[in-house]
Design an enzyme around this catalytic site. Structure first.
Site, PDB file in Angstrom:
ATOM      1  N   HIS A  44     -18.360  11.938 -41.306  1.00 32.95           N
ATOM      2  CA  HIS A  44     -19.347  11.711 -40.244  1.00 32.95           C
ATOM      3  C   HIS A  44     -20.720  11.491 -40.894  1.00 32.95           C
ATOM      4  CE1 HIS A  44     -16.894  13.409 -36.840  1.00 32.95           C
ATOM      5  NE2 HIS A  44     -16.362  14.143 -37.791  1.00 32.95           N
ATOM      6  N   ASP A  55     -18.828   6.524 -33.638  1.00 33.03           N
ATOM      7  CA  ASP A  55     -18.069   7.571 -32.964  1.00 33.03           C
ATOM      8  C   ASP A  55     -18.142   7.338 -31.451  1.00 33.03           C
ATOM      9  OD1 ASP A  55     -17.191  10.716 -33.911  1.00 33.03           O
ATOM     10  OD2 ASP A  55     -17.495  10.328 -31.769  1.00 33.03           O
ATOM     11  N   ILE A  56     -17.014   7.503 -30.792  1.00 34.53           N
ATOM     12  CA  ILE A  56     -16.937   7.225 -29.353  1.00 34.53           C
ATOM     13  C   ILE A  56     -17.690   8.275 -28.527  1.00 34.53           C
ATOM     14  CG2 ILE A  56     -14.815   8.482 -28.755  1.00 34.53           C
ATOM     15  CD1 ILE A  56     -13.842   5.876 -27.388  1.00 34.53           C
ATOM     16  N   ASN A  96     -14.829  17.438 -41.452  1.00 40.55           N
ATOM     17  CA  ASN A  96     -13.979  18.539 -41.005  1.00 40.55           C
ATOM     18  C   ASN A  96     -12.620  18.302 -41.654  1.00 40.55           C
ATOM     19  OD1 ASN A  96     -15.928  19.728 -39.251  1.00 40.55           O
ATOM     20  ND2 ASN A  96     -15.506  18.150 -37.738  1.00 40.55           N
ATOM     21  N   GLN A 152     -11.121  19.850 -37.376  1.00 36.12           N
ATOM     22  CA  GLN A 152     -10.684  18.441 -37.473  1.00 36.12           C
ATOM     23  C   GLN A 152      -9.746  18.135 -36.315  1.00 36.12           C
ATOM     24  OE1 GLN A 152      -8.489  17.488 -41.051  1.00 36.12           O
ATOM     25  NE2 GLN A 152      -8.568  15.283 -40.676  1.00 36.12           N
ATOM     26  N   HIS A 165     -12.002  11.504 -42.389  1.00 37.31           N
ATOM     27  CA  HIS A 165     -13.171  10.733 -41.962  1.00 37.31           C
ATOM     28  C   HIS A 165     -14.441  11.485 -42.315  1.00 37.31           C
ATOM     29  CE1 HIS A 165     -11.621  13.179 -38.645  1.00 37.31           C
ATOM     30  NE2 HIS A 165     -12.869  13.369 -38.277  1.00 37.31           N
TER      31      HIS A 165
HETATM   32  P1  5GP Z   1     -13.296  15.464 -36.102  1.00 40.17           P
HETATM   33  O1  5GP Z   1     -13.557  16.548 -35.102  1.00 40.17           O
HETATM   34  O2  5GP Z   1     -11.808  15.234 -36.304  1.00 40.17           O
HETATM   35  O3  5GP Z   1     -14.050  15.644 -37.391  1.00 40.17           O
HETATM   36  O4  5GP Z   1     -13.916  14.159 -35.483  1.00 40.17           O
HETATM   37  C1  5GP Z   1     -13.195  13.181 -34.839  1.00 40.17           C
HETATM   38  C2  5GP Z   1     -14.220  12.265 -34.210  1.00 40.17           C
HETATM   39  O5  5GP Z   1     -13.565  11.089 -33.797  1.00 40.17           O
HETATM   40  C3  5GP Z   1     -14.907  12.864 -32.983  1.00 40.17           C
HETATM   41  O6  5GP Z   1     -16.302  12.918 -33.216  1.00 40.17           O
HETATM   42  C4  5GP Z   1     -14.523  11.922 -31.863  1.00 40.17           C
HETATM   43  O7  5GP Z   1     -15.568  11.707 -30.953  1.00 40.17           O
HETATM   44  C5  5GP Z   1     -14.128  10.653 -32.589  1.00 40.17           C
HETATM   45  N1  5GP Z   1     -13.105   9.882 -31.919  1.00 40.17           N
HETATM   46  C6  5GP Z   1     -11.958  10.356 -31.361  1.00 40.17           C
HETATM   47  N2  5GP Z   1     -11.237   9.350 -30.846  1.00 40.17           N
HETATM   48  C7  5GP Z   1     -11.938   8.209 -31.098  1.00 40.17           C
HETATM   49  C8  5GP Z   1     -11.681   6.838 -30.785  1.00 40.17           C
HETATM   50  O8  5GP Z   1     -10.680   6.458 -30.194  1.00 40.17           O
HETATM   51  N3  5GP Z   1     -12.633   5.954 -31.177  1.00 40.17           N
HETATM   52  C9  5GP Z   1     -13.764   6.326 -31.842  1.00 40.17           C
HETATM   53  N4  5GP Z   1     -14.628   5.379 -32.170  1.00 40.17           N
HETATM   54  N5  5GP Z   1     -14.032   7.625 -32.149  1.00 40.17           N
HETATM   55  C10 5GP Z   1     -13.116   8.543 -31.782  1.00 40.17           C
END
Ligand code: 5GP
Ligand code: ZN
Length: 138
Positions: free
Chosen positions: A100, A29-30, A85, A92, A98
């Site tokens: 985590h 995760d970034i 999420n 999400q 995805h």
């Molecule tokens: P969500 O909130 O949708 O469950 O999580 C999305 C996750 O993707 C977040 O933790 C966010 O930091 C990660 N993320 C968003 N954009 C990128 C990206 O361009 N590269 C990577 N490696 N992670 C990303």
């Protein structure tokens, strides 16, 4: 292709990929919640869990199972929190399914999955079970 995770899968934008197979790709995760925070995605685009094929869901979870021990050992962690999420209202932010995996340490100060909920229930457990069985067609 506008989906960020599809673009990572296709190699169009860089990511720290840690595992991949024919059905799923795992990368860091970034904006990690902890060191070793990994995100695992099915290769095939699906916005929500229920949109995945059974084969893609199996491939996704196979990669989760394959990674969880090595991630924990690599970080010297005691446990992991594994979460999804699913849908915008849940938080999400990237509409490509995805999972985590976040490493956990005894006394790390983070909560449990239970701590994200205010527990404002309105129905009995029995009523809820009946509704879900009906929705399933049972
Ligand atoms: P969500 O909130 O949708 O469950 O999580 C999305 C996750 O993707 C977040 O933790 C966010 O930091 C990660 N993320 C968003 N954009 C990128 C990206 O361009 N590269 C990577 N490696 N992670 C990303
Ligand atoms: Zn996608």
């Amino acid at each position: 292709m506008s989906c960020i995770f599809c673009r990572i899968v296709a190699g169009e934008i860089p990511a720290e990929i840690v595992a991949r197979d024919e059905g799923a790709v795992a990368f860091l995760d970034i904006q990690p919640l902890a060191d070793g925070h990994v995100v695992i995605v099915p290769r095939a685009h699906a916005a929500r869990v229920e949109e995945m094929s059974a084969a893609d869901a199996a491939a996704l979870f196979r990669t989760v199972v394959r990674l969880v021990g090595p991630v924990r050992r690599a970080l010297g962690a005691d446990a992991t929190t594994i979460g999804v999420n699913d849908g915008e209202a849940s938080g999400q932010t990237i509409p490509h399914v995805h999972v985590h995996i976040v490493p956990r340490w005894q006394g790390d100060g983070a909560g449990t999955v239970h701590t994200i909920f205010p527990r404002r229930t309105k129905r009995t457990v029995a009523e809820t079970a009946a509704s879900i069985r009906k929705a399933l067609g049972g």
